[in-house]
Design an enzyme around this catalytic site. Structure first.
Site, PDB file in Angstrom:
ATOM      1  N   ASP A  77      33.914  30.605  54.028  1.00  0.00           N
ATOM      2  CA  ASP A  77      33.902  30.258  52.606  1.00  0.00           C
ATOM      3  C   ASP A  77      34.361  31.424  51.739  1.00  0.00           C
ATOM      4  O   ASP A  77      35.089  31.235  50.778  1.00  0.00           O
ATOM      5  CB  ASP A  77      32.485  29.865  52.171  1.00  0.00           C
ATOM      6  CG  ASP A  77      31.961  28.697  52.983  1.00  0.00           C
ATOM      7  OD1 ASP A  77      32.773  27.823  53.342  1.00  0.00           O
ATOM      8  OD2 ASP A  77      30.746  28.662  53.273  1.00  0.00           O
ATOM      9  N   HIS A  99      34.495  43.719  34.657  1.00  0.00           N
ATOM     10  CA  HIS A  99      34.652  42.436  33.960  1.00  0.00           C
ATOM     11  C   HIS A  99      34.190  41.291  34.859  1.00  0.00           C
ATOM     12  O   HIS A  99      33.804  41.517  36.005  1.00  0.00           O
ATOM     13  CB  HIS A  99      36.098  42.231  33.495  1.00  0.00           C
ATOM     14  CG  HIS A  99      37.107  42.094  34.599  1.00  0.00           C
ATOM     15  ND1 HIS A  99      37.425  43.112  35.457  1.00  0.00           N
ATOM     16  CD2 HIS A  99      37.875  41.046  34.977  1.00  0.00           C
ATOM     17  CE1 HIS A  99      38.354  42.716  36.304  1.00  0.00           C
ATOM     18  NE2 HIS A  99      38.644  41.453  36.046  1.00  0.00           N
ATOM     19  N   HIS A 132      35.534  38.603  36.405  1.00  0.00           N
ATOM     20  CA  HIS A 132      36.283  37.829  37.393  1.00  0.00           C
ATOM     21  C   HIS A 132      35.618  37.896  38.760  1.00  0.00           C
ATOM     22  O   HIS A 132      35.015  38.900  39.125  1.00  0.00           O
ATOM     23  CB  HIS A 132      37.729  38.347  37.495  1.00  0.00           C
ATOM     24  CG  HIS A 132      38.634  37.770  36.444  1.00  0.00           C
ATOM     25  ND1 HIS A 132      39.730  38.440  35.961  1.00  0.00           N
ATOM     26  CD2 HIS A 132      38.599  36.584  35.803  1.00  0.00           C
ATOM     27  CE1 HIS A 132      40.341  37.686  35.049  1.00  0.00           C
ATOM     28  NE2 HIS A 132      39.668  36.558  34.933  1.00  0.00           N
ATOM     29  N   ASP A 146      36.753  38.387  41.661  1.00  0.00           N
ATOM     30  CA  ASP A 146      37.109  39.492  42.567  1.00  0.00           C
ATOM     31  C   ASP A 146      36.437  40.808  42.158  1.00  0.00           C
ATOM     32  O   ASP A 146      36.641  41.839  42.787  1.00  0.00           O
ATOM     33  CB  ASP A 146      38.637  39.648  42.705  1.00  0.00           C
ATOM     34  CG  ASP A 146      39.342  39.910  41.382  1.00  0.00           C
ATOM     35  OD1 ASP A 146      38.895  39.378  40.349  1.00  0.00           O
ATOM     36  OD2 ASP A 146      40.350  40.639  41.384  1.00  0.00           O
ATOM     37  N   ASP A 204      42.040  45.960  36.582  1.00  0.00           N
ATOM     38  CA  ASP A 204      42.578  44.897  35.735  1.00  0.00           C
ATOM     39  C   ASP A 204      42.735  45.187  34.230  1.00  0.00           C
ATOM     40  O   ASP A 204      41.786  45.120  33.476  1.00  0.00           O
ATOM     41  CB  ASP A 204      41.713  43.643  35.908  1.00  0.00           C
ATOM     42  CG  ASP A 204      41.498  43.292  37.359  1.00  0.00           C
ATOM     43  OD1 ASP A 204      41.508  44.218  38.195  1.00  0.00           O
ATOM     44  OD2 ASP A 204      41.337  42.112  37.677  1.00  0.00           O
ATOM     45  N   ASP A 237      45.274  49.768  38.345  1.00  0.00           N
ATOM     46  CA  ASP A 237      45.644  48.398  38.754  1.00  0.00           C
ATOM     47  C   ASP A 237      47.099  48.278  39.237  1.00  0.00           C
ATOM     48  O   ASP A 237      48.024  48.524  38.462  1.00  0.00           O
ATOM     49  CB  ASP A 237      45.428  47.520  37.506  1.00  0.00           C
ATOM     50  CG  ASP A 237      45.726  46.049  37.727  1.00  0.00           C
ATOM     51  OD1 ASP A 237      46.185  45.675  38.816  1.00  0.00           O
ATOM     52  OD2 ASP A 237      45.478  45.276  36.771  1.00  0.00           O
ATOM     53  N   GLY A 261      47.637  38.671  33.344  1.00  0.00           N
ATOM     54  CA  GLY A 261      46.640  39.526  32.705  1.00  0.00           C
ATOM     55  C   GLY A 261      46.758  40.972  33.152  1.00  0.00           C
ATOM     56  O   GLY A 261      45.908  41.796  32.827  1.00  0.00           O
ATOM     57  N   HIS A 262      47.802  41.258  33.940  1.00  0.00           N
ATOM     58  CA  HIS A 262      47.939  42.600  34.508  1.00  0.00           C
ATOM     59  C   HIS A 262      49.187  43.314  33.981  1.00  0.00           C
ATOM     60  O   HIS A 262      50.217  42.690  33.749  1.00  0.00           O
ATOM     61  CB  HIS A 262      48.007  42.518  36.032  1.00  0.00           C
ATOM     62  CG  HIS A 262      46.784  41.907  36.654  1.00  0.00           C
ATOM     63  ND1 HIS A 262      45.699  42.651  37.044  1.00  0.00           N
ATOM     64  CD2 HIS A 262      46.483  40.618  36.929  1.00  0.00           C
ATOM     65  CE1 HIS A 262      44.778  41.845  37.549  1.00  0.00           C
ATOM     66  NE2 HIS A 262      45.231  40.604  37.489  1.00  0.00           N
ATOM     67  N   HIS A 270      43.712  47.951  43.591  1.00  0.00           N
ATOM     68  CA  HIS A 270      43.848  46.546  43.218  1.00  0.00           C
ATOM     69  C   HIS A 270      45.245  46.040  43.530  1.00  0.00           C
ATOM     70  O   HIS A 270      46.006  45.657  42.633  1.00  0.00           O
ATOM     71  CB  HIS A 270      43.534  46.375  41.729  1.00  0.00           C
ATOM     72  CG  HIS A 270      43.128  44.963  41.341  1.00  0.00           C
ATOM     73  ND1 HIS A 270      44.036  43.935  41.294  1.00  0.00           N
ATOM     74  CD2 HIS A 270      41.932  44.424  41.005  1.00  0.00           C
ATOM     75  CE1 HIS A 270      43.407  42.826  40.923  1.00  0.00           C
ATOM     76  NE2 HIS A 270      42.134  43.094  40.752  1.00  0.00           N
ATOM     77  N   ASP A 289      29.872  32.196  55.714  1.00  0.00           N
ATOM     78  CA  ASP A 289      30.096  30.794  56.057  1.00  0.00           C
ATOM     79  C   ASP A 289      28.798  30.045  55.832  1.00  0.00           C
ATOM     80  O   ASP A 289      27.826  30.257  56.549  1.00  0.00           O
ATOM     81  CB  ASP A 289      30.543  30.693  57.528  1.00  0.00           C
ATOM     82  CG  ASP A 289      30.863  29.250  57.918  1.00  0.00           C
ATOM     83  OD1 ASP A 289      30.780  28.355  57.044  1.00  0.00           O
ATOM     84  OD2 ASP A 289      31.181  29.014  59.087  1.00  0.00           O
TER      85      ASP A 289
HETATM   86 ZN   LIG Z   1      40.839  41.782  39.667  1.00  0.00          ZN
HETATM   87 ZN   LIG Z   2      40.494  40.364  36.530  1.00  0.00          ZN
END
Ligand SMILES: [Zn+2]
Ligand SMILES: [Zn+2]
Length: 554
Positions: free
Chosen positions: A49, A72, A74, A76, A162, A194, A366-367, A389, A442
């Site tokens: 997963d 932030h 997100h 990740d 990011d 980033d 966004g990068h 990243h 998983d």
């Molecule tokens: Zn990121």
């Molecule tokens: Zn991000």
């Protein structure tokens, strides 16, 4: 000998890959972790997963870990928190929106009550053990993002994950250039920056350009309008709402994560909803097509998402009709291209007009692109540089940009996960490797699916499984029942009687061989059976199913 003035930085994820970002800063006395993200599994990780970082290093040094600090909200960057906090319940620092998203996540895992969440804001300074931290506002595809400056006894480390430089951001707050320049003025020891768009020349467009395209499209559209985007992209959602308002349409939000995020963002004041703009799903059937905008998830072609179910005509409430316009306001994350392509195909088949792809202008990244990455390097003027990243090739490109603006090659390191990098005014080197790598999740199992389980799954998925059951008399070693053969995913047994009969007879021969040679050890018997069968099946079918012999004794 460790030079006096140095600290260690260690990536536990997020280098050589996009996802599960996590960095450790260790002064010898204090440790902080920066971010705690997940990654979505690769195709060959069957049934997995999520993938999270291995945090053994933090667990081994738990008494020195002061906090996890988030850049932030997100996935990740925050997605592994529920798994890590369960083993290491340290304070978590983040901005208001970031913590808002974290709360929802911890709540789902039943961890919110024990969690120690502490809000910070851009411009603020805090102390954690011997570290001082500054938070610097940066632009990205979600609100409330910060770069983190960690002031250590060896110097300042700037963690700029990011970000982009958006001159006309939706919330009017541009990346804090002054603060970055000020840090550069005072001297930055190490910049972590980033690399997502390090391959892309020029500048990343402003988020506002997407809104202009929404307006154009919304004005032209005669039927219903669907917009699919990331549930976390509050700015994008705001622009959908504003454009709808401008053309006199109301907005209906669909999809669990979209509904959740919109309500969090409204509660925390990151999303402005004009009076009466929202439309309930129940009211939708009574509205004329040119009165509605449907905002939904599924921009990545996720099979269970609202959009892909609509595309497949499997959604309970909404059917795509000729005349509908569907805007996919996102780029496929690498690996999702096929799923997204399929969804688009199906939408066209249902008669919709589909607007997609970055070149149509309905999405911006966004990068930061190359010129912005150089701007960051030039503002901060770091002594040392580590691109982060990104996939390895992106990090290589980013290193080249750094060289282009004058950072010598020997002051740049392309780090691997688990590299402990020692950094100080007079030192910059890989010191050693710490335990690190991917941990697979998983279902409820964390880390219990490893290489062996994955190899089994791969074998099963390729050629299926064959189970041989045989019952043997313990005293005499004679076969009393069987061999019986059951198979799944290999051949359809009823249509392969001849092969199955041959297989049974091979097994009998193998068992008799064991009897004659007085082999009574179970594992040896099983190995003989397996060997005999796999030879036969390879000869007859050129396939290698997993073979599972079961020997029972009576
Ligand atoms: Zn990121
Ligand atoms: Zn991000």
């Amino acid at each position: 000998m460790k030079p006096q003035k140095s600290v260690s930085v260690i990536p536990l994820g997020g280098v050589g890959e996009i996802g599960k970002n996590m960095w450790v800063v260790d002064s010898g006395e204090d440790i902080i972790a920066l971010d705690c993200g997940v990654m979505f599994p690769e195709n060959e990780m069957l049934g997995v997963d999520l993938v999270i970082p291995d945090v053994s290093y933090l667990l081994e040094n738990r008494s020195r870990v002061r906090a996890i600090v988030l850049s932030h909200g997100h996935e990740d960057h925050i997605g592994a928190l529920p798994y890590v906090l369960r083993q290491l319940n340290v304070p978590v620092y983040g901005t208001r929106l970031t913590l808002g998203l974290v709360k929802g996540k911890l709540e789902e895992h039943g961890l919110l009550r024990e969690a120690d969440l502490r809000e910070i804001r851009a411009g603020e300074r805090i102390a954690l053990g011997g570290f001082k931290l500054d938070f610097i506002h940066v632009n990205h595809s979600i609100a409330d993002v910060v770069a983190i400056a960690v002031h250590t006894h060896a110097g300042t480390i700037l963690y700029a994950t990011d970000f982009k430089f958006d001159q006309t951001p939706i919330d009017g707050r541009i990346t804090d250039l002054q603060k970055l320049a000020e840090l550069g003025q005072n001297g930055v020891l190490l910049l972590l920056s980033d690399s997502t768009n390090a391959e892309r020349p020029g500048y990343t467009h402003s988020e506002r350009t997407v809104g202009e395209l929404f307006m154009e499209t919304f004005r032209r559209a005669k039927g219903r309008i669907f917009v699919a985007t990331f549930a976390s992209n509050i700015y994008r959602i705001q622009q959908v709402i504003d454009s709808a308002m401008a053309v006199g349409r109301r907005v209906c939000v669909i999809g669990r994560s979209m509904v959740n995020n919109v309500s969090i963002a409204v509660d925390l004041g990151y999303l402005r909803l004009p009076e009466g703009i929202m439309l309930d799903l129940d009211e939708l059937p009574r509205c004329a097509p040119d009165e509605v905008v449907i905002l939904t998830t599924g921009s990545q072609g996720e099979p269970m998402s609202a959009l892909s179910r609509m595309a497949m005509a499997e959604h309970r409430r909404i059917e795509i009709q000729p005349g509908d316009t569907v805007i996919i306001s996102a780029n496929p994350i690498p690996g999702n291209e096929r799923l997204v392509g399929k969804t688009i195909d199906h939408l066209f088949r249902q008669g919709a007009d589909v607007i997609y792809h970055a070149f149509s202008g309905v999405h911006v990244s966004g990068h930061a692109s190359q010129e912005e990455l150089k701007l960051m390097l030039n503002l901060v003027r770091p002594r040392y540089f580590i691109p982060i990243h990104g996939e390895y090739r992106m990090m290589v490109r980013h290193a080249a940009l750094a060289e282009a603006v004058g950072i010598p090659r020997d002051r740049i390191i392309l780090a691997d996960i688990g590299d402990e990098i020692e950094v100080g005014p007079e030192v910059f080197r890989r010191a050693r490797k710490v335990e690190a790598g991917p941990v697979l999740v998983d279902g409820l199992g964390v880390g219990d699916v490893g290489n062996i389980v994955l190899r089994d799954r791969q074998q099963l998925s390729q050629d299926g499984i064959l189970i041989v059951v045989v019952t043997i008399n313990r005293q005499t070693g004679q076969v009393v029942a069987g061999p019986d053969i059951v198979s799944r995913g290999f051949v359809y047994v009823r249509e392969s009687e001849a092969l199955m009969e041959e297989a049974r007879s091979r097994v009998r021969v193998a068992l008799n061989g064991c009897l004659e040679q007085h082999i009574t050890e179970w594992n040896a018997i099983k190995a003989e059976v397996k060997e005999a069968l796999s030879q036969l099946l390879w000869e007859r079918t050129k396939r290698r199913p997993m073979i599972l012999p079961i020997v029972m004794e009576i």
